[in-house]
Structures are given as structure tokens and as C-alpha cells.
Enzyme design. Structure first.
Site, PDB file in Angstrom:
ATOM      1  N   LYS A  48     -12.515  -9.467  -3.348  1.00 47.57           N
ATOM      2  CA  LYS A  48     -11.058  -9.298  -3.443  1.00 47.57           C
ATOM      3  C   LYS A  48     -10.571  -9.972  -4.736  1.00 47.57           C
ATOM      4  O   LYS A  48     -11.362 -10.240  -5.620  1.00 47.57           O
ATOM      5  CB  LYS A  48     -10.391  -9.884  -2.195  1.00 47.57           C
ATOM      6  CG  LYS A  48     -10.720  -9.086  -0.926  1.00 47.57           C
ATOM      7  CD  LYS A  48     -10.130  -7.699  -0.994  1.00 47.57           C
ATOM      8  CE  LYS A  48     -10.503  -6.844   0.194  1.00 47.57           C
ATOM      9  NZ  LYS A  48     -10.138  -5.447   0.004  1.00 47.57           N
ATOM     10  N   SER A  57       0.830  -1.213   0.000  1.00 46.66           N
ATOM     11  CA  SER A  57       0.000   0.000   0.000  1.00 46.66           C
ATOM     12  C   SER A  57       0.860   1.256   0.000  1.00 46.66           C
ATOM     13  O   SER A  57       0.589   2.214  -0.726  1.00 46.66           O
ATOM     14  CB  SER A  57      -0.894   0.024   1.246  1.00 46.66           C
ATOM     15  OG  SER A  57      -1.821  -1.027   1.191  1.00 46.66           O
ATOM     16  N   SER A  66     -13.233   1.212   3.214  1.00 42.30           N
ATOM     17  CA  SER A  66     -12.274   0.839   2.180  1.00 42.30           C
ATOM     18  C   SER A  66     -11.287   1.967   1.958  1.00 42.30           C
ATOM     19  O   SER A  66     -11.661   3.078   1.585  1.00 42.30           O
ATOM     20  CB  SER A  66     -13.009   0.531   0.864  1.00 42.30           C
ATOM     21  OG  SER A  66     -12.121   0.676  -0.228  1.00 42.30           O
ATOM     22  N   GLY A 116      -6.112  -3.732  -7.751  1.00 42.23           N
ATOM     23  CA  GLY A 116      -7.262  -2.914  -7.367  1.00 42.23           C
ATOM     24  C   GLY A 116      -6.815  -1.554  -6.851  1.00 42.23           C
ATOM     25  O   GLY A 116      -7.469  -0.533  -7.088  1.00 42.23           O
ATOM     26  N   ASP A 167      -6.807  -8.175   4.602  1.00 39.23           N
ATOM     27  CA  ASP A 167      -6.003  -9.022   3.710  1.00 39.23           C
ATOM     28  C   ASP A 167      -5.437 -10.241   4.436  1.00 39.23           C
ATOM     29  O   ASP A 167      -4.908 -11.163   3.797  1.00 39.23           O
ATOM     30  CB  ASP A 167      -4.850  -8.212   3.111  1.00 39.23           C
ATOM     31  CG  ASP A 167      -5.355  -7.167   2.123  1.00 39.23           C
ATOM     32  OD1 ASP A 167      -6.496  -7.294   1.642  1.00 39.23           O
ATOM     33  OD2 ASP A 167      -4.610  -6.213   1.838  1.00 39.23           O
ATOM     34  N   GLN A 191      -9.196   2.050  -0.379  1.00 38.88           N
ATOM     35  CA  GLN A 191      -9.095   2.345  -1.813  1.00 38.88           C
ATOM     36  C   GLN A 191     -10.146   3.364  -2.215  1.00 38.88           C
ATOM     37  O   GLN A 191      -9.862   4.293  -2.976  1.00 38.88           O
ATOM     38  CB  GLN A 191      -9.235   1.050  -2.627  1.00 38.88           C
ATOM     39  CG  GLN A 191      -8.057   0.112  -2.386  1.00 38.88           C
ATOM     40  CD  GLN A 191      -8.104  -1.135  -3.225  1.00 38.88           C
ATOM     41  OE1 GLN A 191      -9.061  -1.370  -3.964  1.00 38.88           O
ATOM     42  NE2 GLN A 191      -7.075  -1.950  -3.113  1.00 38.88           N
TER      43      GLN A 191
HETATM   44  C1  S3P Z   1      -5.598  -1.440   0.018  1.00 37.03           C
HETATM   45  C2  S3P Z   1      -6.805  -1.469   0.658  1.00 37.03           C
HETATM   46  C3  S3P Z   1      -7.570  -2.702   0.894  1.00 37.03           C
HETATM   47  C4  S3P Z   1      -6.702  -3.944   0.737  1.00 37.03           C
HETATM   48  C5  S3P Z   1      -5.836  -3.880  -0.479  1.00 37.03           C
HETATM   49  C6  S3P Z   1      -4.931  -2.666  -0.439  1.00 37.03           C
HETATM   50  C7  S3P Z   1      -4.926  -0.138  -0.189  1.00 37.03           C
HETATM   51  O1  S3P Z   1      -8.618  -2.774  -0.053  1.00 37.03           O
HETATM   52  O2  S3P Z   1      -7.529  -5.091   0.683  1.00 37.03           O
HETATM   53  O3  S3P Z   1      -5.038  -5.040  -0.584  1.00 37.03           O
HETATM   54  O4  S3P Z   1      -3.739  -0.119  -0.497  1.00 37.03           O
HETATM   55  O5  S3P Z   1      -5.614   0.883  -0.055  1.00 37.03           O
HETATM   56  P1  S3P Z   1     -10.048  -2.067   0.208  1.00 37.03           P
HETATM   57  O6  S3P Z   1      -9.811  -0.641   0.329  1.00 37.03           O
HETATM   58  O7  S3P Z   1     -10.861  -2.402  -0.991  1.00 37.03           O
HETATM   59  O8  S3P Z   1     -10.575  -2.706   1.463  1.00 37.03           O
END
Ligand code: S3P
Length: 425
Positions: A339, A20, A164, A91, A312, A166
Site C-alpha cells: 500500500k 473510490s 484487487s 494507486g 484500507d 484496482q
Molecule cells: C481501491 C482499491 C483498493 C484500496 C484502495 C482503493 C479502489 O486497492 O486499497 O485504497 O478504489 O479500487 P487494491 O485494489 O489494490 O486492493
């Protein structure tokens, strides 16, 4: 790839950089003026996808082993990519970059692999549209490929249905270009690496409870980012050391940000012997060495605000629960279904094959642990966290475990099998 029982795990391990944080360092480094030097950058396929996308928008990024130099051109320095942006399996690249693309003075489109084309993007399309963005799912199913026509954006106060990072980061990054303040409120706090790094690069951002608020048009300047080891990758070695009797492992320099450390809290709850040594903190990101000794574990209940702090890690927690005495309930974890694979279905079907008493629920799973596990053929569905979880499960199972699609660990931990082998010798 085939695996058999291990004797014990011993030794020291340096875990690769946090995924991240590595993504965010590429993105904010590109939007900052001047050079950003990233050390211990994760050279996993996901982060390399982010790197390639920003390179194709005119940012010069050079890499020497795990040190990366990003020559940022400022908030308005990106140029129109010539081709469709390739997000691979990532993602994080898809969602965070969409927030940035929504505000650019050009049109762009992005696409990724078969898994990315199934992951829900409405969760970012809706708030970005509220900000005035033009973003379209080309197949009309709310998934990638996406076409984004950059527009002037307005600030919004968004109440997200999901916790989330993300989604939150996508909106906050778009908010850098909005005509006023932008805020995101989540049901529970998700990982806060974007907020910490934005502030470090010179942005104005504050967090109150579950709301993060950003002000537009900051002057971001390039910085030195030292990426701590990824706790999500460390989780496999924590679990392996806990499960295999006689193990003692020192895992060095692991990020222990409280929005990510749910795995440590759950392991302690289950009776694990883990000691944090050499704790330190760089620019708000804490880290520590983890000394892990094999322990006898018992079942627990995991849900609520803990879920985003270990989302995760739930596959490897399911493995721990399978070996632990008694019942483990994982609830409030519907997000597992969207996921890289449907991690509820994939964990339940593969663990059942290994002889575990496990049921899927609507929002998680119930595991009755403590019975011996036996080897099986495991379909990883090309999901890196599934492959690594079952490599660990095999270390205490009778017979041979074969993992199909095992090479997918390149997404977040290219040297995973080598590190596992090194510690098991
Ligand atoms: C992440 C947020 C998480 C995580 C992903 C990385 C990030 O996803 O599962 O592996 O770097 O912001 P979500 O925001 O969809 O929960």
C-alpha cells in the site's frame, strides 16, 4: 503534529465523499457523452490527481466546492496529453487510468511521487499485455513511471492472483475498448464500485460469484452521481468513539456497500455498539447513518474473504485490537505490504513504540491487546491511513503522541484533524 488524551467524543459528523467512487465518477464521466454532475465529490489530493489527468486529456471539468461537472466526450473523445501525466500518490489513478490509456490512439506516460514509484504495476502490466497493450515500466522494475502506447485490444478472461479492485477495474476499463467480452475472476470479491457505476452509465456488465464480465463499446451517457461518505474515513471516527469512554457519535451518510463494510462486521465481532439508521440506496450504492457508542472490545480473528472488504481499515483495526482485551490475529493480508507504505511494518513498529505487544507475520500481525498505551513519536511514512490511525490511538494513550508527516491526511481527508477536534470538545 501533537496529540493528547481526549475526554470523550460527542456530536454529529458529515464524512467527506468516498474516494473510490469519486475517482470512478471522474473517469466514467470523462468517457461518457454529456455532462456528469458529481455531488459530495471528495476533494482529497488523490481524486484531484485523477481530475487533473483527465483535464490534460482534453476533458473540461469544473469544480464548485464539492460539486463537480465533467463534460464527457464519449469513449473515443480523449486527446493526447502534452506532458507526462502526474498521478501524485494515487494507486487508483495509476491503475484504473492505465486500463483506459492502453486503448487510446496515442502514446502517454505517467508518474507519481516516491511512494507510487515503489508500488507494483506488474499486476496490471501482465493482463494489459495479454490484451495486446504496449505498457512499459521505464525504470524496468515493474513500477511507475510507465509508458503506454495505445493499441487495439482483444478481450481476455483473466484469473487474477490478488483480490484487487484496482486490477479488476483496470482490466474492465480496458475491456470497454476490446474486440469482445472481457472478464476478471478474483480469489475473493473486491469492491464493486466500477461495476455498479458502469452499469448506471449504460455499460453492459454482469457479476457472477467472483467473476465480472464487461462487453465492449457501450454508449455511456453522463449521469448525476451523489457520492456517499467514505466508510474508510468514517472508520477513524467509529474507532475513536468506540475507544474513548463516554463517547456517542452520529456519523451521517456513510457508504455501506457490502464489498466495503468489513469494518462494521469486525467491530460487531469485537463487541462494538454500532446502530445503522436511515438506511437507503442510490444506484446500487447503499448508505446509512452510523450511531456509535463507546464499548469494551475483545480480540478476534480476521482473514479470508473479509480482507478485501476492509483492506484500507486494517491499520485502524490494529489500533482497536491494541485496546481490546485478548488476542487479535490478522491474516491473509499480504497486500498491506504494497500500500502507500508497508502497513504491516509501519503499524508493528509504531504500535510497539506505544507499548503494544504486537508481532508481524508474513501475511498480517498478531496483537495481544488490553495493556495501557503511552504516547510516542510516530513516523507516518507520509501514509494518510497511518497518520489518521495514530491520531485515534493517541486519544486513549498516556502522555503526548507526536505524528511526523501528519499533513499527508490531505490525500483522502483534508479536514480530518478539524473534525476530530470538533467532536472531542
Ligand atoms: C481501491 C482499491 C483498493 C484500496 C484502495 C482503493 C479502489 O486497492 O486499497 O485504497 O478504489 O479500487 P487494491 O485494489 O489494490 O486492493
Amino acid at each position: 503534529m501533537k496529540f493528547t488524551k481526549a475526554n470523550h467524543l460527542r456530536g454529529e459528523l458529515q464524512i467527506p465523499g468516498d474516494k473510490s467512487i469519486s475517482h470512478r465518477a471522474i473517469m466514467l464521466g470523462s468517457l461518457a457523452k454529456g455532462t456528469t454532475e458529481i455531488t459530495n465529490f471528495l476533494q482529497g489530493a488523490d481524486c484531484l490527481s485523477s481530475m487533473a489527468c483527465f483535464q490534460s486529456m482534453g476533458i473540461s471539468i469544473t469544480r464548485n466546492k464539492d460539486t463537480v461537472l465533467v463534460h464527457g466526450k464519449g469513449l473515443h473523445g480523449l486527446s493526447k496529453p502534452e506532458a507526462m501525466l502526474d498521478v501524485g500518490n494515487s494507486g487508483t489513478t495509476t491503475r484504473l487510468m492505465s486500463g483506459i490509456l492502453a486503448a487510446q490512439p496515442f502514446e502517454s506516460s505517467l508518474n507519481g511521487d516516491a511512494s507510487i514509484q515503489k508500488r507494483p504495476m506488474k499486476r496490471i502490466m501482465e493482463p494489459l499485455s495479454l490484451m495486446g497493450a504496449q505498457i512499459e515500466s521505464l525504470a524496468g522494475n515493474g513500477c511507475a513511471p510507465l509508458r503506454i502506447v495505445g493499441k487495439p485490444l482483444k478481450g481476455i478472461h483473466y484469473q487474477s492472483k490478488v483480490a484487487s479492485a484496482q486490477v479488476k477495474s483496470c482490466i474492465l476499463f480496458a475491456g470497454l475498448y476490446a474486440d469482445g467480452e472481457t472478464s476478471v475472476t478474483e480469489p475473493y470479491v473486491s469492491r464493486n464500485h466500477s461495476e455498479l457505476m458502469l452499469s448506471y452509465f449504460g455499460g453492459t456488465i454482469k457479476t457472477e460469484g467472483t467473476t465480472a464480465t464487461v462487453l465492449p463499446e457501450p454508449v455511456l451517457s453522463g449521469q448525476k452521481v451523489s457520492v456517499p461518505g467514505d466508510i474508510s474515513s468514517a472508520a477513524y471516527f467509529i474507532a475513536a468513539a468506540l475507544l474513548v469512554p463516554g463517547s456517542e457519535v452520529l456519523i451521517k451518510n456513510v457508504g455501506t456497500n457490502p464489498t466495503r463494510d468489513g469494518i462494521l462486521r469486525v467491530c460487531k465481532q469485537m463487541g462494538a455498539d454500532i446502530t445503522l439508521l436511515n438506511t437507503s440506496s442510490t444506484k446500487g450504492e447503499p448508505s446509512a447513518d452510523l450511531f456509535v457508542r463507546s464499548s469494551s472490545l475483545h480480540g478476534t480473528v480476521i482473514g479470508g474473504e473479509l480482507i478485501p472488504a476492509l483492506i484500507d481499515e486494517l491499520p485502524i483495526i490494529a489500533i482497536l485490537a491494541s485496546y481490546a482485551e485478548g488476542e487479535t490475529i490478522i491474516k491473509d493480508a499480504q497486500e498491506l505490504k504494497v500500500k502507500e507504505s508497508n502497513r504491516i511494518d509501519v503499524m508493528v513498529s509504531n504500535l510497539s513504540k506505544m507499548g503494544v505487544d504486537i508481532q508481524a507475520t508474513d501475511d498480517g500481525m498478531i496483537i495481544h491487546g488490553g495493556k495501557p498505551l503511552h504516547g510516542a513519536v510516530i513516523d507516518s511514512k507520509s501514509d494518510h491511513r497511518i497518520a489518521m490511525s495514530f491520531a485515534v490511538a493517541s486519544l486513549q494513550a498516556e502522555g503526548v503522541t507526536e505524528i511526523l508527516g501528519s499533513e499527508c491526511v490531505r490525500i483522502s481527508y483534508p479536514g480530518f484533524y478539524e473534525d476530530l477536534k470538533k467532536l472531542s470538545q
